[in-house]
Design a protein around this motif. Structure first.
Motif, PDB file in Angstrom:
ATOM      1  N   LEU A   1      41.785  47.924  36.421  1.00  0.00           N
ATOM      2  CA  LEU A   1      41.931  46.477  36.286  1.00  0.00           C
ATOM      3  C   LEU A   1      40.619  45.764  35.995  1.00  0.00           C
ATOM      4  O   LEU A   1      40.589  44.540  35.877  1.00  0.00           O
TER       5      LEU A   1
ATOM      6  N   ASP B   1      38.622  45.743  33.214  1.00  0.00           N
ATOM      7  CA  ASP B   1      38.834  44.981  31.985  1.00  0.00           C
ATOM      8  C   ASP B   1      39.482  45.796  30.874  1.00  0.00           C
ATOM      9  O   ASP B   1      39.481  45.394  29.716  1.00  0.00           O
ATOM     10  N   ASP B   2      40.019  46.944  31.219  1.00  0.00           N
ATOM     11  CA  ASP B   2      40.600  47.820  30.197  1.00  0.00           C
ATOM     12  C   ASP B   2      42.085  47.517  30.011  1.00  0.00           C
ATOM     13  O   ASP B   2      42.940  48.190  30.559  1.00  0.00           O
ATOM     14  N   ARG B   3      42.397  46.503  29.225  1.00  0.00           N
ATOM     15  CA  ARG B   3      43.782  46.088  29.046  1.00  0.00           C
ATOM     16  C   ARG B   3      44.582  47.123  28.255  1.00  0.00           C
ATOM     17  O   ARG B   3      45.789  47.297  28.472  1.00  0.00           O
ATOM     18  N   GLU B   4      43.943  47.828  27.332  1.00  0.00           N
ATOM     19  CA  GLU B   4      44.660  48.807  26.521  1.00  0.00           C
ATOM     20  C   GLU B   4      45.237  49.927  27.386  1.00  0.00           C
ATOM     21  O   GLU B   4      46.389  50.331  27.227  1.00  0.00           O
TER      22      GLU B   4
ATOM     23  N   TRP C   1      45.912  49.755  30.594  1.00  0.00           N
ATOM     24  CA  TRP C   1      46.943  49.186  31.453  1.00  0.00           C
ATOM     25  C   TRP C   1      48.265  49.057  30.700  1.00  0.00           C
ATOM     26  O   TRP C   1      49.330  49.361  31.233  1.00  0.00           O
ATOM     27  N   GLN C   2      48.208  48.634  29.445  1.00  0.00           N
ATOM     28  CA  GLN C   2      49.419  48.511  28.632  1.00  0.00           C
ATOM     29  C   GLN C   2      50.051  49.879  28.363  1.00  0.00           C
ATOM     30  O   GLN C   2      51.270  50.027  28.383  1.00  0.00           O
TER      31      GLN C   2
ATOM     32  N   ALA D   1      52.294  48.415  36.223  1.00  0.00           N
ATOM     33  CA  ALA D   1      51.839  47.993  34.892  1.00  0.00           C
ATOM     34  C   ALA D   1      52.994  47.422  34.080  1.00  0.00           C
ATOM     35  O   ALA D   1      52.809  46.472  33.310  1.00  0.00           O
TER      36      ALA D   1
ATOM     37  N   PRO E   1      52.124  43.109  33.475  1.00  0.00           N
ATOM     38  CA  PRO E   1      51.211  43.502  32.394  1.00  0.00           C
ATOM     39  C   PRO E   1      49.915  42.701  32.370  1.00  0.00           C
ATOM     40  O   PRO E   1      48.911  43.161  31.813  1.00  0.00           O
ATOM     41  N   ALA E   2      49.902  41.507  32.971  1.00  0.00           N
ATOM     42  CA  ALA E   2      48.700  40.670  32.969  1.00  0.00           C
ATOM     43  C   ALA E   2      47.868  40.844  34.243  1.00  0.00           C
ATOM     44  O   ALA E   2      46.941  40.068  34.480  1.00  0.00           O
TER      45      ALA E   2
ATOM     46  N   ARG F   1      45.132  41.599  36.841  1.00  0.00           N
ATOM     47  CA  ARG F   1      43.683  41.750  36.681  1.00  0.00           C
ATOM     48  C   ARG F   1      43.006  41.442  38.012  1.00  0.00           C
ATOM     49  O   ARG F   1      43.609  40.832  38.907  1.00  0.00           O
TER      50      ARG F   1
ATOM     51  N   TRP G   1      47.757  37.517  38.229  1.00  0.00           N
ATOM     52  CA  TRP G   1      48.600  37.861  37.087  1.00  0.00           C
ATOM     53  C   TRP G   1      49.200  36.611  36.479  1.00  0.00           C
ATOM     54  O   TRP G   1      49.235  35.552  37.108  1.00  0.00           O
TER      55      TRP G   1
END
Length: 404
Positions: A252, A254-257, A259-260, A371, A375-376, A378, A404
């Motif tokens: 969490l 900052d790696d959003r890819e 997490w998705q 996840a 999805p948001a 953080r 989130w």
């Protein structure tokens, strides 16, 4: 049951500072000393660590023999000579047989629907509670406690008391020897009470199964049963709680890819779980010397070095899990790739962790469903401000505020 490279790739979060410490660069066995002053051979390369954990010439029981040197300033539950961890040979196999049927991959898979349901219920409560929230209190601690409580028939257990006992059971420097002894006496009394209740009214739970197997065997002592029960309570939730909390700190950041992708399917979550369990440490080198301790019963050559009989050896599974000769890529690039070799987080050989498959399944489902539902999600604060549990054999956040 702490090693990390801090190297990152574009778009990939670095590991939090507390987890960027490589405890020991992989290399030949070398001599060091335990906090007690006892000499210890540090073993760190993947092949060497695996040998230490599987070679019958190195054992746990001899660590507690009358002639054994002092190992700990303040012993914890891992140092109980009656515990399954500290018994070798046929006696260990006999104890292990009383529990291992409940923890085979096939047996654990039968729990998947219930664990998935528990995960969803906790996420529902988290969402109802609203953002921001402490995901440790609401999720990473509650899930493994719920699972092991259900498995062992402890649905009415006082979770605060359980946390108190578990922290003392795995203390390295957090509590005094007297405080640990008092807490373990209370914990043992709790275990004895659970055993007495199951004898009087057996149920469809792990404790009842243990008692039935022990009765059939006839050689397992009451003390061993008590230590086995309370040991399962601790081991059944502590590693999963620690691993899941630490994984969320990493994911969490900052790696959003990543997490998705975790949300996409369970196969991706399963692959990531293996890599996270391998690469994100369970403890911190600053707290205690790394390594699963063994003692040689005869001269043994490890990694080209002859280690004399009677020596204490520390197998650093975390350094082995980062051995560049075996695991060439970093976690950022390898998160969803198959492991290049078996990880040693759960040990190897006769003392390989019984609950490994349960921990894997819980973490896989916990990450995938979280996840997918959020999805948001953080972190609500910088990693430098996270309050970490200290002075214990494991290291994870005391609290982790998320948005989130």
């Amino acid at each position: 049951m702490s090693i990390e490279n801090s190297a990152t790739s574009a778009g990939t979060a670095p590991l939090p500072p507390m987890h960027c410490l490589r405890q020991l660069e992989p290399g030949p066995p070398r001599l060091a000393a335990l906090p007690t002053g006892t000499p210890v051979w540090l073993v760190s390369r993947h092949a060497d660590v695996r040998q230490v954990l599987t070679d019958p010439r190195l054992g746990r029981a001899t660590l507690f023999a009358p002639d054994a040197p002092p190992l700990k300033v303040t012993p914890n539950i891992l140092d109980d000579p009656q515990g399954i961890l500290n018994i070798d040979g046929t006696e260990h196999q006999r104890l292990r047989r009383t529990v291992q049927r409940a923890f085979t991959p096939r047996a654990i898979e039968r729990w998947r629907p219930w664990v998935a349901s528990a995960v969803e219920s906790l996420i529902d409560e988290l969402i109802d509670q609203g953002s921001p929230a402490d995901i440790v209190a609401a999720y990473t601690r509650r899930l493994p406690v719920s699972v092991i409580s259900r498995l062992m028939g402890l649905d009415n257990v006082d979770t605060k008391r359980l946390a108190h006992w578990s922290d003392h059971a795995l203390s390295t420097t957090a509590y005094s020897a007297e405080a640990i002894a008092n807490a373990m006496a209370e914990f043992a009394a709790f275990g004895a009470e659970v055993i007495a209740e199951r004898r009087a009214a057996p149920g469809d739970d792990l404790v009842s199964s243990l008692l039935a197997a022990a009765a059939g065997d006839g050689s397992i002592t009451e003390g061993q049963l008590v230590v086995l029960v309370i040991g399962l309570v601790v081991a059944g939730h502590e590693t999963t709680m620690t691993s899941l909390g630490n994984a969320l700190v990493y994911l969490l950041h900052d790696d959003r890819e990543a997490w998705q992708r975790l949300a996409s399917d369970e196969a991706s979550a399963a692959a990531a779980t293996e890599q996270l369990l391998r690469a994100v440490p369970l403890s911190d080198a600053k707290e205690h010397l790394p390594g699963l301790l063994r003692r040689t019963v005869e001269d043994v050559e490890i990694g080209g070095v002859v280690i004399p009989a009677g020596s204490v050896v520390a197998a650093d599974a975390q350094a082995a899990n980062q051995d560049p000769a075996v695991f060439a890529g970093d976690l950022g690039t390898e998160l969803f790739s198959p492991l290049a070799a078996p990880m040693l987080t759960f040990g190897a050989g006769p003392h390989h962790c019984l609950g490994a498959w349960l921990a894997r399944m819980e973490m896989e489902l916990a990450l995938h469903r979280l996840a997918r539902r959020l999805p948001a999600l953080r972190l609500a604060e910088p990693v430098e401000r996270i309050d970490w549990r200290r002075g214990l054999a494991t290291r994870s956040p005391n609290a982790l505020r998320v948005l989130w």
